[in-house]
Design an enzyme around this catalytic site. Structure first.
Site, PDB file in Angstrom:
ATOM      1  NE  ARG A 112      -4.113  -1.958   1.812  1.00 25.21           N
ATOM      2  CZ  ARG A 112      -4.025  -3.002   2.608  1.00 25.21           C
ATOM      3  NH1 ARG A 112      -3.130  -3.024   3.578  1.00 25.21           N
ATOM      4  NH2 ARG A 112      -4.838  -4.018   2.457  1.00 25.21           N
ATOM      5  CD  GLU A 176       5.597  15.779 -22.793  1.00 25.38           C
ATOM      6  OE1 GLU A 176       5.036  16.872 -22.589  1.00 25.38           O
ATOM      7  OE2 GLU A 176       5.031  14.682 -22.602  1.00 25.38           O
ATOM      8  CD  GLU A 214      -4.674  16.267 -15.106  1.00 24.82           C
ATOM      9  OE1 GLU A 214      -3.573  15.747 -14.876  1.00 24.82           O
ATOM     10  OE2 GLU A 214      -5.321  16.068 -16.123  1.00 24.82           O
ATOM     11  CG  HIS A 241       4.792  10.801 -24.373  1.00 26.33           C
ATOM     12  ND1 HIS A 241       3.458  10.478 -24.304  1.00 26.33           N
ATOM     13  CD2 HIS A 241       4.949  11.917 -23.622  1.00 26.33           C
ATOM     14  CE1 HIS A 241       2.833  11.366 -23.546  1.00 26.33           C
ATOM     15  NE2 HIS A 241       3.719  12.243 -23.115  1.00 26.33           N
TER      16      HIS A 241
HETATM   17  P1  NAD Z   1      11.318   5.843 -22.332  1.00 29.92           P
HETATM   18  O1  NAD Z   1      11.228   5.766 -20.873  1.00 29.92           O
HETATM   19  O2  NAD Z   1      10.651   4.790 -23.144  1.00 29.92           O
HETATM   20  O3  NAD Z   1      12.860   5.905 -22.744  1.00 29.92           O
HETATM   21  C1  NAD Z   1      13.210   5.923 -24.115  1.00 29.92           C
HETATM   22  C2  NAD Z   1      14.311   4.915 -24.430  1.00 29.92           C
HETATM   23  O4  NAD Z   1      15.561   5.443 -24.001  1.00 29.92           O
HETATM   24  C3  NAD Z   1      14.183   3.563 -23.750  1.00 29.92           C
HETATM   25  O5  NAD Z   1      14.557   2.572 -24.673  1.00 29.92           O
HETATM   26  C4  NAD Z   1      15.203   3.625 -22.609  1.00 29.92           C
HETATM   27  O6  NAD Z   1      15.696   2.367 -22.263  1.00 29.92           O
HETATM   28  C5  NAD Z   1      16.277   4.493 -23.204  1.00 29.92           C
HETATM   29  N1  NAD Z   1      17.060   5.267 -22.262  1.00 29.92           N
HETATM   30  C6  NAD Z   1      16.618   5.912 -21.162  1.00 29.92           C
HETATM   31  N2  NAD Z   1      17.619   6.639 -20.616  1.00 29.92           N
HETATM   32  C7  NAD Z   1      18.697   6.448 -21.400  1.00 29.92           C
HETATM   33  C8  NAD Z   1      20.021   6.964 -21.359  1.00 29.92           C
HETATM   34  N3  NAD Z   1      20.390   7.855 -20.458  1.00 29.92           N
HETATM   35  N4  NAD Z   1      20.875   6.545 -22.307  1.00 29.92           N
HETATM   36  C9  NAD Z   1      20.486   5.694 -23.277  1.00 29.92           C
HETATM   37  N5  NAD Z   1      19.246   5.182 -23.378  1.00 29.92           N
HETATM   38  C10 NAD Z   1      18.366   5.578 -22.437  1.00 29.92           C
HETATM   39  O7  NAD Z   1      10.743   7.220 -22.902  1.00 29.92           O
HETATM   40  P2  NAD Z   1      10.483   8.649 -22.226  1.00 29.92           P
HETATM   41  O8  NAD Z   1      10.279   9.543 -23.375  1.00 29.92           O
HETATM   42  O9  NAD Z   1      11.471   8.989 -21.197  1.00 29.92           O
HETATM   43  O10 NAD Z   1       9.113   8.446 -21.439  1.00 29.92           O
HETATM   44  C11 NAD Z   1       7.892   8.258 -22.118  1.00 29.92           C
HETATM   45  C12 NAD Z   1       6.858   7.818 -21.117  1.00 29.92           C
HETATM   46  O11 NAD Z   1       6.690   8.835 -20.124  1.00 29.92           O
HETATM   47  C13 NAD Z   1       5.502   7.601 -21.737  1.00 29.92           C
HETATM   48  O12 NAD Z   1       4.996   6.368 -21.286  1.00 29.92           O
HETATM   49  C14 NAD Z   1       4.654   8.733 -21.180  1.00 29.92           C
HETATM   50  O13 NAD Z   1       3.303   8.383 -21.048  1.00 29.92           O
HETATM   51  C15 NAD Z   1       5.308   8.974 -19.849  1.00 29.92           C
HETATM   52  N6  NAD Z   1       5.066  10.317 -19.282  1.00 29.92           N
HETATM   53  C16 NAD Z   1       4.634  10.399 -18.000  1.00 29.92           C
HETATM   54  C17 NAD Z   1       4.407  11.627 -17.423  1.00 29.92           C
HETATM   55  C18 NAD Z   1       3.976  11.727 -15.981  1.00 29.92           C
HETATM   56  O14 NAD Z   1       3.656  12.828 -15.512  1.00 29.92           O
HETATM   57  N7  NAD Z   1       3.972  10.633 -15.247  1.00 29.92           N
HETATM   58  C19 NAD Z   1       4.616  12.803 -18.156  1.00 29.92           C
HETATM   59  C20 NAD Z   1       5.068  12.687 -19.471  1.00 29.92           C
HETATM   60  C21 NAD Z   1       5.292  11.434 -20.028  1.00 29.92           C
END
Ligand code: NAD
Length: 337
Positions: A112, A176, A214, A241
């Site tokens: 939890r 973003e 939100e 994304h």
């Molecule tokens: P991701 O987490 O999929 O990372 C992208 C790729 O980069 C992956 O293959 C990962 O293994 C690799 N990677 C990560 N760090 C690395 C590094 N330093 N060096 C080399 N490779 C690396 O993508 P993202 O764009 O970071 O995140 C997208 C996700 O975030 C989506 O699911 C989206 O819905 C979510 N998101 C959440 C919020 C929130 O408020 N919670 C806000 C925006 C986006």
């Protein structure tokens, strides 16, 4: 070393976000003092390790968006239980938004709720996903449909980790970043990386501090996300994304013009900004408008299945419910032609 530090102000649950090259050296100070074990959630391809200064074990999840599913949460929680992670211990999520969303959600529901610290290693996670406590997973029916608000105990945005980020992922983060321009953050293009990350973190912290759950202003952080999420889901996540959000913001600008809310110059500004970051401004051709509309009706912002968008206008961004489906379809047709 001097790092930038931004406070997310939530009373007793306030926490710092430490930004800068090498900031992971500050991780130990963010681990709750009574924690004895740290479950480090990360992905195989992330070439950065962390030292929590307590007993730690690494739990790997899949390397892409498809890992953001309920099955991953179950397997993490089972791994935590088998290893003997307890209520007073900590989860440390080391990665991009997929890792912080899934690791954060597992922390929110395991026993939890156990503490979580995020070490964000993508630009997108540093300026957005790791901050503000939204955690969760996708369902086949849509993005982020299951989740919890679970604020971290602290966040590290070590900009050195971005050195290894593939170009496409860096551009995705810029998608973003473009969003913050429409939320009133000026001059990002002219700042150094650490300052730009810190400015976006500050903007997000300000919004989360006044609207954690939100019910108002925080929804504006979803600018471009209504179509963005539909593009991600309908294309089985072949768009990242940030790429999907970039297209979504340009679409929202065209829709706002069709509804008489903004002029041509404002639409052009959207296109210039998004294209200037090296991102596409049109949805992929093969998407069918009717599929996208059906997915957009399932968006979490939607009340009673109405079409709901964040739209620009004379007074800036606002949430607009009940947008006429014909206007949405006509705008999609215009951009897909
Ligand atoms: P991701 O987490 O999929 O990372 C992208 C790729 O980069 C992956 O293959 C990962 O293994 C690799 N990677 C990560 N760090 C690395 C590094 N330093 N060096 C080399 N490779 C690396 O993508 P993202 O764009 O970071 O995140 C997208 C996700 O975030 C989506 O699911 C989206 O819905 C979510 N998101 C959440 C919020 C929130 O408020 N919670 C806000 C925006 C986006």
């Amino acid at each position: 070393m001097a790092f930038r530090e931004v406070q997310v102000d939530l009373g007793e649950r306030s926490y710092p976000v430490v930004v800068g090259r090498g900031a992971r050296a500050r991780l130990v100070g963010l681990i709750p003092p009574d924690a004895r074990k740290a479950a480090v959630v990360t992905q195989e391809r992330i070439p950065w390790s962390v030292d929590t200064a307590i007993e730690q074990k690494t739990f790997l999840i899949g390397g892409d968006e498809t890992a953001k599913e309920m099955a991953t949460v179950e397997s993490l929680c089972r791994g935590f239980a088998e290893w003997g992670l307890h209520r007073g211990d900590v989860v440390v999520a080391v990665g991009g938004g997929v890792v912080t969303d899934v690791g954060g959600f597992a922390a929110a529901v395991y026993h939890r709720g156990v503490a979580v610290v995020h070490v964000a290693t993508t630009l997108l996670a540093q300026i957005d996903a790791a901050i503000g406590g939204k955690t969760g997973v996708n369902l086949p029916e849509g993005k982020n449909l299951v989740g919890a608000f679970w604020q971290p105990a602290g966040v590290v945005c070590d900009t050195e980790t971005l050195d290894t980020l593939p170009d496409r992922e860096r551009r995705s983060g810029l998608g973003e970043m473009a969003k913050y321009r429409f939320l009133g953050v000026e001059g990002l293009e002219d700042m150094g990386l650490d300052d730009a990350v810190a400015a976006c973190v500050q903007a997000k912290a300000d919004v989360v501090g006044i609207d954690e759950r939100e019910s108002g202003r925080r929804a504006l952080l979803n600018y471009g996300h209504t179509l963005g999420h539909a593009l991600e889901t309908s294309g089985s996540y072949e768009l990242t994304h940030g790429e999907a959000v970039g297209v979504g913001m340009v679409f929202a600008a065209h829709l706002a013009r069709r509804l008489g809310r903004v002029d041509d110059a404002r639409v052009a500004l959207h296109e210039q900004l998004v294209a200037g970051y090296g991102l596409a401004v049109r949805p992929p051709r093969q998407r069918r408008p009717e599929d996208l509309v059906a997915l957009m009706r399932r968006d979490k912002k939607s009340v009673n299945g109405d079409l709901t968008f964040i739209l620009d206008g004379p007074g800036g961004l606002e949430v607009v419910d009940g947008v006429d489906q014909r206007a949405v379809e006509a705008t999609l047709a215009e951009l897909l032609s």
